[in-house]
Design a protein around this motif. Sequence first.
Motif, PDB file in Angstrom:
ATOM      1  N   THR A  24       0.828  -1.208   0.000  1.00  0.00           N
ATOM      2  CA  THR A  24       0.000   0.000   0.000  1.00  0.00           C
ATOM      3  C   THR A  24       0.857   1.252   0.000  1.00  0.00           C
ATOM      4  OG1 THR A  24      -1.747  -1.168   1.207  1.00  0.00           O
ATOM      5  CG2 THR A  24      -1.847   1.231   1.195  1.00  0.00           C
ATOM      6  N   LEU A  27       2.269   1.714  -3.407  1.00  0.00           N
ATOM      7  CA  LEU A  27       1.253   2.231  -4.327  1.00  0.00           C
ATOM      8  C   LEU A  27       1.061   3.730  -4.150  1.00  0.00           C
ATOM      9  CD1 LEU A  27      -1.768  -0.270  -4.484  1.00  0.00           C
ATOM     10  CD2 LEU A  27      -0.220   0.384  -6.326  1.00  0.00           C
ATOM     11  N   TRP A  31       1.746   6.669  -6.730  1.00  0.00           N
ATOM     12  CA  TRP A  31       0.652   7.586  -7.080  1.00  0.00           C
ATOM     13  C   TRP A  31       1.110   9.035  -6.930  1.00  0.00           C
ATOM     14  CZ3 TRP A  31      -3.566   9.555  -3.440  1.00  0.00           C
ATOM     15  CH2 TRP A  31      -4.594  10.183  -4.158  1.00  0.00           C
ATOM     16  N   THR A 259      -2.168   4.262 -11.229  1.00  0.00           N
ATOM     17  CA  THR A 259      -1.942   4.278  -9.778  1.00  0.00           C
ATOM     18  C   THR A 259      -3.153   4.835  -9.028  1.00  0.00           C
ATOM     19  OG1 THR A 259      -0.786   6.411 -10.005  1.00  0.00           O
ATOM     20  CG2 THR A 259       0.565   4.415  -9.926  1.00  0.00           C
ATOM     21  N   LEU A 262      -5.483   1.912  -8.730  1.00  0.00           N
ATOM     22  CA  LEU A 262      -5.005   0.903  -7.780  1.00  0.00           C
ATOM     23  C   LEU A 262      -5.083   1.394  -6.339  1.00  0.00           C
ATOM     24  CD1 LEU A 262      -1.911  -0.460  -9.761  1.00  0.00           C
ATOM     25  CD2 LEU A 262      -4.114  -1.598  -9.409  1.00  0.00           C
ATOM     26  N   VAL A 263      -4.764   2.679  -6.118  1.00  0.00           N
ATOM     27  CA  VAL A 263      -4.863   3.237  -4.761  1.00  0.00           C
ATOM     28  C   VAL A 263      -6.317   3.250  -4.308  1.00  0.00           C
ATOM     29  CG1 VAL A 263      -4.591   5.348  -3.389  1.00  0.00           C
ATOM     30  CG2 VAL A 263      -2.737   4.590  -4.862  1.00  0.00           C
ATOM     31  N   HIS A 266      -7.201  -0.346  -3.340  1.00  0.00           N
ATOM     32  CA  HIS A 266      -6.527  -0.977  -2.204  1.00  0.00           C
ATOM     33  C   HIS A 266      -6.546  -0.155  -0.920  1.00  0.00           C
ATOM     34  CE1 HIS A 266      -4.917  -4.493  -4.325  1.00  0.00           C
ATOM     35  NE2 HIS A 266      -4.737  -3.694  -5.363  1.00  0.00           N
TER      36      HIS A 266
END
Length: 322
Positions: A24, A27, A31, A259, A262-263, A266
């Motif tokens: 995390t 990520l 980002w 990103t 994905l952020v 997650h």
Amino acid sequence: MTAKGGASPSPGGAGAAANGRFFTVGLVTAWYSSNIGVLLLNKYLLSNYGFKYPIFLTMCHMSACALLSYAAIAWLRIVPMQLVRSRVQLAKISALSLVFCGSVVSGNVSLRYLPVSFNQAVGATTPFFTAVFAYIMTVKRESWITYLTLVPVVTGVVIASGSEPSFHLFGFIMCIGATAARALKTVLQGILLSSEGEKLNSMNLLLYMAPVAVILLLPATLFMEDNVVGVTIELAKKDFTIVWLLLFNSCLAYFVNLTNFLVTKHTSALTLQVLGNAKGAVAVVVSILIFKNPVSITGMLGYTLTVIGVILYSESKKRSKP
């Protein structure tokens, strides 16, 4: 030795949790890096390097997004591919792409004339424009407290504008236009792609919007940016670095979207909200350190007031949800 009836923590479970935290953090770092990196590189290319073609630069971004989105979805299968089911849905996506193009091009144009710090201060007013467009287009009313939180958002930018040493009227208008268009796209997306059969996740939406954007931007850059291809080729002959900068910048523009997706996937909505509010402030500090543009204490106070307003707005929106 554990108490009777108790369970000792599993080493495997603790390791998995630690790995999850590292993933995390990685990520979020990616980002932040991609978001701030593409912003600073855009500024460098359009202002410091002297590459004065924001439409062509945006077209490069969209070309990379189209190619890399297809690779990520069709080959790497990061998300399942969602198909466009009708011409009507494609027309709606095209309309969103047009607004998206307007937002990105206007934002890039503004970077030619404004420092990144002031660009970010104006960009922080997105919630104000979102609330305005939502009210006009959907007659959606927020609570009076939510509208009240928009006062410091706008007031902060007014203060920052009045004390900005590098203020440029045309750049400011372009920045406001980019911010308004970004908010309009959000509201339009909620209206146009509202049915279950038409909803697309952000990665698939980018997959279809990016090629449409390239088609829209190609004639625009050829007609509005005189001899842009010839000038770029001449620049590349003198200094091939421009090619690497454009390629890296374009790939970075795609990773901003990847990103962000994905952020969002997650982390929690609250975490994303906090990180998003902090990201603009980090971009401001980094840009001032790199470009050393003059800033005033009044301007920074104005930007701080805007950020506080955005945080209060987000909190008010969260509490108003059923």
